[in-house]
Design a protein around this motif. Structure first.
Motif, PDB file in Angstrom:
ATOM      1  N   CYS A   1       0.851  -1.187   0.000  1.00  0.00           N
ATOM      2  CA  CYS A   1       0.000   0.000   0.000  1.00  0.00           C
ATOM      3  C   CYS A   1       0.890   1.241   0.000  1.00  0.00           C
TER       4      CYS A   1
ATOM      5  N   CYS B   1      -6.974   1.913   4.316  1.00  0.00           N
ATOM      6  CA  CYS B   1      -6.745   3.256   3.772  1.00  0.00           C
ATOM      7  C   CYS B   1      -7.916   3.718   2.935  1.00  0.00           C
TER       8      CYS B   1
ATOM      9  N   ILE C   1       1.580  -1.186   4.154  1.00  0.00           N
ATOM     10  CA  ILE C   1       1.254  -2.576   4.485  1.00  0.00           C
ATOM     11  C   ILE C   1       1.539  -3.461   3.265  1.00  0.00           C
TER      12      ILE C   1
ATOM     13  N   CYS D   1      -4.873  -0.304   0.402  1.00  0.00           N
ATOM     14  CA  CYS D   1      -5.446  -1.362   1.234  1.00  0.00           C
ATOM     15  C   CYS D   1      -6.843  -0.968   1.713  1.00  0.00           C
TER      16      CYS D   1
ATOM     17  N   ARG E   1       0.132   4.163   0.747  1.00  0.00           N
ATOM     18  CA  ARG E   1      -0.293   5.113   1.779  1.00  0.00           C
ATOM     19  C   ARG E   1       0.265   4.727   3.153  1.00  0.00           C
ATOM     20  N   CYS E   2       0.043   3.464   3.569  1.00  0.00           N
ATOM     21  CA  CYS E   2       0.467   3.063   4.911  1.00  0.00           C
ATOM     22  C   CYS E   2       1.620   2.062   4.875  1.00  0.00           C
TER      23      CYS E   2
HETATM   24 ZN   LIG Z   1      -2.900   1.282   3.441  1.00  0.00          ZN
END
Ligand SMILES: [Zn+2]
Length: 77
Positions: free
Chosen positions: A23, A62, A28, A59, A25-26
């Motif tokens: 991901c 998110c 993962i 994900c 963004r985060c």
């Molecule tokens: Zn994420």
């Protein structure tokens, strides 16, 4: 320098096999189709065509957060 090159090689390898997804963004990581489906989910084209399955870019967590943020934004504006 050497450590950096090694990291880049691993990232390229992961992209090549396409069986893991990260991901943006985060950060993962899901390994294998089952985990990708569990953590990311696949895009449902919903028109009955036999398209190759495409994982979501972000994900589930998110995407949920983004939807909540959009709701808040829509309320404010
Ligand atoms: Zn994420």
């Amino acid at each position: 320098m050497e450590t950096k090159n090694l990291t880049n090689k691993i990232e390229l390898y992961e992209e090549e096999i396409m069986a893991s997804k990260k991901c943006p963004r985060c950060g993962i990581i899901a390994n294998g189709e089952e985990e990708i489906e569990e953590k990311f989910g696949y895009r449902n084209m919903g028109d009955g065509r036999e398209e190759p399955i495409i994982p979501q870019s972000h994900c589930r967590k998110c995407r949920k957060e983004e939807i909540e943020l959009q709701k808040i934004k829509n309320k404010n504006f």
